[in-house]
Design a protein around this motif. Structure first.
Motif, mmCIF file in Angstrom:
data_model
loop_
_atom_site.group_PDB
_atom_site.id
_atom_site.type_symbol
_atom_site.label_atom_id
_atom_site.label_comp_id
_atom_site.label_asym_id
_atom_site.label_seq_id
_atom_site.Cartn_x
_atom_site.Cartn_y
_atom_site.Cartn_z
ATOM 1 N N VAL A 39 5.258 1.366 -0.866
ATOM 2 C CA VAL A 39 3.952 0.713 -0.778
ATOM 3 C C VAL A 39 3.557 0.403 0.663
ATOM 4 O O VAL A 39 2.438 0.692 1.093
ATOM 5 N N GLU A 40 4.465 -0.202 1.418
ATOM 6 C CA GLU A 40 4.136 -0.600 2.782
ATOM 7 C C GLU A 40 3.762 0.615 3.630
ATOM 8 O O GLU A 40 2.800 0.573 4.403
ATOM 9 N N ASP A 41 4.523 1.698 3.508
ATOM 10 C CA ASP A 41 4.228 2.912 4.276
ATOM 11 C C ASP A 41 2.909 3.544 3.824
ATOM 12 O O ASP A 41 2.156 4.080 4.638
ATOM 13 N N PHE A 42 2.624 3.491 2.524
ATOM 14 C CA PHE A 42 1.348 3.988 1.993
ATOM 15 C C PHE A 42 0.195 3.224 2.633
ATOM 16 O O PHE A 42 -0.782 3.810 3.089
ATOM 17 N N ILE A 43 0.315 1.909 2.678
ATOM 18 C CA ILE A 43 -0.740 1.073 3.253
ATOM 19 C C ILE A 43 -0.953 1.417 4.722
ATOM 20 O O ILE A 43 -2.099 1.468 5.205
ATOM 21 N N GLU A 44 0.126 1.693 5.447
ATOM 22 C CA GLU A 44 0.013 2.048 6.864
ATOM 23 C C GLU A 44 -0.757 3.345 7.068
ATOM 24 O O GLU A 44 -1.347 3.553 8.130
ATOM 25 N N LEU A 45 -0.764 4.230 6.081
ATOM 26 C CA LEU A 45 -1.529 5.483 6.186
ATOM 27 C C LEU A 45 -3.036 5.238 6.091
ATOM 28 O O LEU A 45 -3.819 6.130 6.405
ATOM 29 N N LEU A 46 -3.425 4.040 5.663
ATOM 30 C CA LEU A 46 -4.833 3.734 5.395
ATOM 31 C C LEU A 46 -5.283 2.478 6.135
ATOM 32 O O LEU A 46 -5.711 1.499 5.529
ATOM 33 N N PRO A 47 -5.225 2.472 7.470
ATOM 34 C CA PRO A 47 -5.605 1.259 8.201
ATOM 35 C C PRO A 47 -7.062 0.876 7.925
ATOM 36 O O PRO A 47 -7.948 1.727 7.939
#
Length: 186
Positions: free
Chosen positions: A150-158
Motif C-alpha cells: 500500500v505505502e509504495d502504491f501511494i508513493e506512485l501517485l503523489p
C-alpha cells in the motif's frame, strides 16, 4: 410456562421487520473503545469513523468524494479490487462520466516489485499520476489473499487521493494509519 420468554421469542421476528433507524446500534462506540481501537491501528481516535461494515464505508467514502471530483474524473483501480468496490466505481462511470483505468495485476500479485512496475507502467501509459483524481487499492486482496504494498502504491501517485480498502487488514498486518493520514481507509 415462562410467558416472558415466549413473548421475547415471538417478538424477535418483529425486530427484523422494523425500519433500520428504529434498531439500537449493534455495537455502540464509546470513547474508551475508540481510544483502544485507535491505539491498535495506529490512529488518532478523532480520525476514526465507525461504520456498519466495510462495504458501507467504501460506498460512503467513494460517493462523498465523487461529489468533489472534477468532471469526467480518471480513477485508477486494480483488477483484484473487491467486487462491491468495483461496482461502485462502475456506477460512477455511468453517473459522472468517470474514466476507469483498471490495471490487470493478477499475474504479478506474487511479487511486490512486479506489481508496482505494472501499476507504474499503467500510470505512465495513462498520462502520469497528475491525470488521476482518485485511486483505489485493497490492503489485502480477498481473491487471492495477498497483502499489497500500500505505502509504495501511494508513493506512485503523489497528490492523488487514495482509498485503501482495509477490511481484512486489522489483526492481520500491523497498521499505522496516521502514517497514511492524507489518504483514506475504509
Amino acid at each position: 410456562k415462562d410467558t416472558a420468554s415466549l413473548r421475547s421469542i415471538r417478538s424477535r421476528p418483529r425486530f427484523y421487520q422494523l425500519p433500520p433507524h428504529t434498531h439500537p446500534p449493534a455495537n455502540p462506540t464509546t470513547p474508551p473503545f475508540n481510544r483502544r481501537y485507535a491505539s491498535y491501528v495506529g490512529a488518532e481516535a478523532a480520525n476514526l469513523v465507525f461504520v456498519e461494515n466495510a462495504s458501507g464505508g467504501c460506498n460512503s467514502f467513494i460517493r462523498s468524494v465523487a461529489a468533489q471530483l472534477p468532471p469526467a474524473p480518471k480513477i485508477l483501480l486494480l483488477s483484484c479490487a473487491y467486487g462491491m468496490v468495483k461496482n461502485i466505481l462502475y456506477m460512477l462511470e455511468d453517473e459522472v462520466g468517470a474514466e476507469l483505468v483498471e490495471v490487470e495485476v493478477s499475474a504479478v500479485l506474487h511479487s511486490p516489485e512486479l506489481f508496482l512496475a505494472t501499476v507504474e507502467e499503467a500510470i505512465l501509459a495513462n498520462g502520469g499520476a497528475a491525470t488521476f483524481s482518485l485511486a483505489v487499492i485493497s490492503h489485502i486482496a480477498s481473491i487471492p489473499g495477498v497483502i499489497l504494498p500500500v505505502e509504495d502504491f501511494i508513493e506512485l501517485l503523489p497528490g492523488v487521493p487514495v482509498m485503501v480498502d482495509g477490511a481484512h487488514a486489522p489483526g492481520t498486518v500491523p497498521l499505522e494509519l496516521e502514517a497514511l493520514r492524507h489518504h483514506h481507509r475504509a
